[in-house]
Design a protein around this motif. Structure first.
Motif, PDB file in Angstrom:
ATOM      1  N   ARG A 249       8.714  -8.579   6.952  1.00  0.00           N
ATOM      2  CA  ARG A 249       7.192  -8.684   7.956  1.00  0.00           C
ATOM      3  C   ARG A 249       6.121  -8.004   7.192  1.00  0.00           C
ATOM      4  O   ARG A 249       5.096  -8.598   7.433  1.00  0.00           O
ATOM      5  N   LYS A 250       6.252  -6.705   6.809  1.00  0.00           N
ATOM      6  CA  LYS A 250       5.139  -6.130   6.337  1.00  0.00           C
ATOM      7  C   LYS A 250       4.505  -6.849   5.085  1.00  0.00           C
ATOM      8  O   LYS A 250       3.539  -6.940   4.676  1.00  0.00           O
ATOM      9  N   VAL A 251       5.545  -7.220   4.075  1.00  0.00           N
ATOM     10  CA  VAL A 251       5.315  -8.090   2.944  1.00  0.00           C
ATOM     11  C   VAL A 251       4.546  -9.410   3.325  1.00  0.00           C
ATOM     12  O   VAL A 251       3.435  -9.699   2.719  1.00  0.00           O
ATOM     13  N   ARG A 252       5.244 -10.022   4.309  1.00  0.00           N
ATOM     14  CA  ARG A 252       4.607 -11.406   4.797  1.00  0.00           C
ATOM     15  C   ARG A 252       3.047 -11.148   5.043  1.00  0.00           C
ATOM     16  O   ARG A 252       2.408 -11.941   4.855  1.00  0.00           O
ATOM     17  N   ASP A 253       2.753  -9.946   6.001  1.00  0.00           N
ATOM     18  CA  ASP A 253       1.540  -9.895   6.598  1.00  0.00           C
ATOM     19  C   ASP A 253       0.616  -9.478   5.549  1.00  0.00           C
ATOM     20  O   ASP A 253      -0.540 -10.205   5.531  1.00  0.00           O
ATOM     21  N   GLU A 254       0.835  -8.740   4.339  1.00  0.00           N
ATOM     22  CA  GLU A 254      -0.090  -8.444   3.202  1.00  0.00           C
ATOM     23  C   GLU A 254      -0.419  -9.868   2.399  1.00  0.00           C
ATOM     24  O   GLU A 254      -1.139 -10.229   1.776  1.00  0.00           O
ATOM     25  N   HIS A 255       0.820 -10.633   2.304  1.00  0.00           N
ATOM     26  CA  HIS A 255       0.800 -11.780   1.481  1.00  0.00           C
ATOM     27  C   HIS A 255      -0.105 -12.736   2.187  1.00  0.00           C
ATOM     28  O   HIS A 255      -0.989 -13.535   1.651  1.00  0.00           O
ATOM     29  N   GLN A 256      -0.080 -13.088   3.416  1.00  0.00           N
ATOM     30  CA  GLN A 256      -1.132 -13.824   4.180  1.00  0.00           C
ATOM     31  C   GLN A 256      -2.469 -13.391   4.261  1.00  0.00           C
ATOM     32  O   GLN A 256      -3.369 -14.207   4.306  1.00  0.00           O
ATOM     33  N   LEU A 257      -2.578 -11.997   3.985  1.00  0.00           N
ATOM     34  CA  LEU A 257      -3.895 -11.620   4.189  1.00  0.00           C
ATOM     35  C   LEU A 257      -4.575 -11.701   2.678  1.00  0.00           C
ATOM     36  O   LEU A 257      -5.722 -12.060   2.574  1.00  0.00           O
ATOM     37  N   TRP A 258      -3.860 -11.211   1.920  1.00  0.00           N
ATOM     38  CA  TRP A 258      -4.344 -11.096   0.457  1.00  0.00           C
ATOM     39  C   TRP A 258      -3.993 -11.958  -0.594  1.00  0.00           C
ATOM     40  O   TRP A 258      -4.711 -12.263  -1.803  1.00  0.00           O
ATOM     41  N   GLY A 259      -3.118 -13.035  -0.536  1.00  0.00           N
ATOM     42  CA  GLY A 259      -2.680 -14.031  -1.370  1.00  0.00           C
ATOM     43  C   GLY A 259      -1.488 -13.306  -2.271  1.00  0.00           C
ATOM     44  O   GLY A 259      -1.067 -12.291  -2.152  1.00  0.00           O
ATOM     45  N   GLY A 260      -1.436 -14.344  -3.377  1.00  0.00           N
ATOM     46  CA  GLY A 260      -0.260 -13.984  -4.150  1.00  0.00           C
ATOM     47  C   GLY A 260      -0.743 -13.551  -5.774  1.00  0.00           C
ATOM     48  O   GLY A 260       0.276 -13.449  -6.668  1.00  0.00           O
ATOM     49  N   TYR A 261      -2.003 -13.182  -6.112  1.00  0.00           N
ATOM     50  CA  TYR A 261      -2.346 -13.023  -7.331  1.00  0.00           C
ATOM     51  C   TYR A 261      -1.846 -11.783  -7.741  1.00  0.00           C
ATOM     52  O   TYR A 261      -2.259 -10.744  -7.201  1.00  0.00           O
ATOM     53  N   PRO A 262      -1.188 -11.818  -8.699  1.00  0.00           N
ATOM     54  CA  PRO A 262      -0.495 -10.548  -9.425  1.00  0.00           C
ATOM     55  C   PRO A 262      -1.487  -9.393  -9.290  1.00  0.00           C
ATOM     56  O   PRO A 262      -1.248  -8.143  -9.024  1.00  0.00           O
ATOM     57  N   PRO A 263      -2.811  -9.550  -9.960  1.00  0.00           N
ATOM     58  CA  PRO A 263      -3.761  -8.285  -9.991  1.00  0.00           C
ATOM     59  C   PRO A 263      -3.884  -7.503  -8.670  1.00  0.00           C
ATOM     60  O   PRO A 263      -4.248  -6.190  -8.256  1.00  0.00           O
ATOM     61  N   VAL A 264      -3.932  -8.634  -7.492  1.00  0.00           N
ATOM     62  CA  VAL A 264      -4.042  -8.105  -6.332  1.00  0.00           C
ATOM     63  C   VAL A 264      -3.099  -6.974  -5.865  1.00  0.00           C
ATOM     64  O   VAL A 264      -3.015  -6.023  -5.202  1.00  0.00           O
ATOM     65  N   TRP A 265      -1.704  -7.479  -6.301  1.00  0.00           N
ATOM     66  CA  TRP A 265      -0.611  -6.648  -5.715  1.00  0.00           C
ATOM     67  C   TRP A 265      -0.497  -5.281  -6.707  1.00  0.00           C
ATOM     68  O   TRP A 265       0.275  -4.504  -6.324  1.00  0.00           O
ATOM     69  N   GLN A 266      -1.053  -5.481  -7.908  1.00  0.00           N
ATOM     70  CA  GLN A 266      -1.099  -4.157  -8.473  1.00  0.00           C
ATOM     71  C   GLN A 266      -2.296  -3.241  -8.004  1.00  0.00           C
ATOM     72  O   GLN A 266      -2.431  -1.992  -8.618  1.00  0.00           O
ATOM     73  N   ARG A 267      -3.061  -3.505  -6.993  1.00  0.00           N
ATOM     74  CA  ARG A 267      -3.993  -2.744  -6.522  1.00  0.00           C
ATOM     75  C   ARG A 267      -3.899  -2.350  -5.008  1.00  0.00           C
ATOM     76  O   ARG A 267      -2.921  -2.909  -4.400  1.00  0.00           O
ATOM     77  N   THR A 268      -4.171  -1.056  -4.857  1.00  0.00           N
ATOM     78  CA  THR A 268      -4.032  -0.667  -3.428  1.00  0.00           C
ATOM     79  C   THR A 268      -5.113  -0.237  -2.756  1.00  0.00           C
ATOM     80  O   THR A 268      -6.201   0.035  -3.445  1.00  0.00           O
ATOM     81  N   GLY A 269      -5.344  -0.631  -1.448  1.00  0.00           N
ATOM     82  CA  GLY A 269      -6.500  -0.338  -0.910  1.00  0.00           C
ATOM     83  C   GLY A 269      -7.460  -1.625  -0.862  1.00  0.00           C
ATOM     84  O   GLY A 269      -7.618  -2.453  -1.810  1.00  0.00           O
ATOM     85  N   ASP A 270      -7.972  -1.858   0.476  1.00  0.00           N
ATOM     86  CA  ASP A 270      -8.514  -3.073   0.891  1.00  0.00           C
ATOM     87  C   ASP A 270      -9.832  -3.457   0.010  1.00  0.00           C
ATOM     88  O   ASP A 270     -10.148  -4.269  -0.665  1.00  0.00           O
ATOM     89  N   THR A 271     -10.443  -2.350  -0.453  1.00  0.00           N
ATOM     90  CA  THR A 271     -11.803  -2.337  -1.271  1.00  0.00           C
ATOM     91  C   THR A 271     -11.334  -2.680  -2.678  1.00  0.00           C
ATOM     92  O   THR A 271     -11.955  -3.836  -3.219  1.00  0.00           O
ATOM     93  N   ALA A 272     -10.264  -2.319  -3.127  1.00  0.00           N
ATOM     94  CA  ALA A 272     -10.222  -2.383  -4.773  1.00  0.00           C
ATOM     95  C   ALA A 272      -9.527  -3.787  -4.552  1.00  0.00           C
ATOM     96  O   ALA A 272      -9.843  -4.639  -5.765  1.00  0.00           O
ATOM     97  N   ARG A 273      -8.816  -4.364  -3.735  1.00  0.00           N
ATOM     98  CA  ARG A 273      -8.383  -5.656  -3.891  1.00  0.00           C
ATOM     99  C   ARG A 273      -9.212  -6.832  -3.471  1.00  0.00           C
ATOM    100  O   ARG A 273      -9.534  -7.638  -4.148  1.00  0.00           O
TER     101      ARG A 273
END
Length: 426
Positions: free
Chosen positions: A184-208
């Protein structure tokens, strides 16, 4: 994130066994280069040659002597990255591939081409390499890729059997609470930030968010400029924002064109650029009369939630529209991996019956309704049940996908299924 095996990899390998060339298309930054330069050669255990046409010197070199360069390559696998940058490559490649076909199968070179502009790439493929190329499309990370250990998602088992089994209901009940929380945690992040790999290589809302804004800027200033069919980038950017705000709605081209103050044909060109560069998707209606499918208005989807946030800025769409767009994206990613790819439609009648999605092939149809609420009731399953009743020979099971926690039979053969279980992996 580079360690995540991409689901399309098995499809690419299968196609390479039968074709000399595989063309891998997809939006910029979906991971095509990583797949071709790292994951594919490693899995095949083959030496390879990698050439990127983002390099202007490489483009000049191939413009001078493409045939001799291609023929001088001795590795069994050749990766040609961003081929839309060099349309002069396609005729020499056709000549070399035709010569390779005269060699024994074991001695033939295999070519993988990648491109982030379907408009430019497909034009050259259709004119020069038709019949010689297997086409694959790469999407951003799916929820299944981010959560899987190799087992297919629940949706694959439903599609195979056209039924929901009691074993799958029990399987969810036996899953550990820790695993369910992770999903559920991964699902929530995925629905919020999408699936582009560089997004998942970053931490923090500002960086994403900064990466997503830079991505959109690069898309407008580089990808669209490459195509060269837009006189005013600012007007195109406004069109992208206005269309994105209408995700998960019926598309009225004339209405949007009036709002923008542009000609209908101009908006059609913008829409073509957005679809061919993988930023949006047009979903056709289903009708038993095939001719009617071709003339009805499609539904418009901007499938990546992270990019949508960057495009819309201070604007937003309703929770229901955002959730339906996410479900559409997951269905698109899932269906292309099936042995025989099903079609995806929506359903709407003059009498007012609506179903968000239909998965259909010659074996039958599965109607799917997307509900963004944490709980679902029998009322949410009404339209799906009506579709089953109207098409008893084709449709035997229906789904209501939602972000809750339980599988529940809402009406006869209509199941409420948590999204993280339908698309993810326990």
């Amino acid at each position: 994130m580079n360690s995540i095996k991409r689901s399309i990899l098995d499809t690419v390998i299968s196609r390479l066994q039968h074709e000399q060339i595989v063309a891998l298309t997809g939006a910029r930054q979906t991971g095509k280069t990583t797949l071709c330069e790292v994951q594919l050669p490693k899995l095949l255990n083959l030496p390879f040659t990698y050439i990127s046409f983002d390099d202007p010197d490489e483009r000049l070199r191939f413009q001078r002597s493409a045939v001799s360069i291609l023929e001088s390559i001795t590795t069994p696998l050749v990766v040609l990255d961003e081929v839309q940058k060099i349309p002069q490559l396609f005729d020499p490649l056709k000549l070399v591939v035709d010569r390779e076909c005269k060699k024994p199968v074991a001695e033939r070179k295999r070519f993988v081409m990648t491109g982030s502009s379907q408009l430019l790439m497909m034009k050259n493929i259709q004119e020069t390499l038709a019949g010689r190329v297997a086409l694959c499309q790469m999407y951003p990370f799916s929820l299944h890729e981010l959560t899987s250990d190799g087992e297919p998602p629940f949706l694959s088992r439903i599609w195979r059997d056209h039924a929901v089994s009691r074993q799958d209901v029990e399987r969810l009940q036996l899953a550990s609470p820790q695993r369910l929380r992770t999903l559920r945690k991964v699902r929530d992040e995925h629905q919020l930030w999408g699936g582009y790999p560089p997004v998942w290589q970053r931490t923090g809302d500002t960086a994403r968010l900064n990466w997503l804004k830079d991505y959109r800027k690069t898309y407008l200033e580089r990808d669209i400029a490459d195509v060269g069919q837009v006189a005013n980038i600012d007007t195109f950017a406004l069109a992208q924002k206005l269309l994105c705000s209408r995700t998960a709605n019926l598309l009225s081209i004339s209405e949007v064109a009036r709002g923008l103050g542009v000609a209908v044909n101009t908006l059609k060109r913008y829409l073509e650029l957005l679809t061919m560069s993988f930023q949006c998707y047009l979903l056709s209606p289903w009708h038993e009369n095939v001719g009617k499918r071709l003339i009805k208005s499609p539904k418009l989807y901007f499938p990546d939630m992270g990019v949508n946030r960057a495009v819309l800025g201070e604007l937003s769409v309703s929770r229901g529209a955002a959730y339906e767009s996410w479900v559409c994206a997951e269905l698109l990613k899932w269906k292309q991996l099936q042995p025989l790819e099903p079609e995806l439609y929506f359903y709407r009648t003059a009498a007012g019956l609506e179903v968000d999605f239909l998965l259909a092939d010659e074996r039958g149809i599965i109607p799917i309704e997307a509900k963004s609420s944490e709980r679902v009731t029998s009322t949410d399953a009404r339209s799906v049940e009506m579709f089953l009743a109207e098409h008893p020979k084709a449709a035997h099971v229906g789904l209501v996908v939602y972000p809750g926690n339980e599988i529940v039979e809402l009406r006869k053969n209509v199941w409420g299924v948590p999204d993280w279980y339908l698309f993810g992996a326990l």
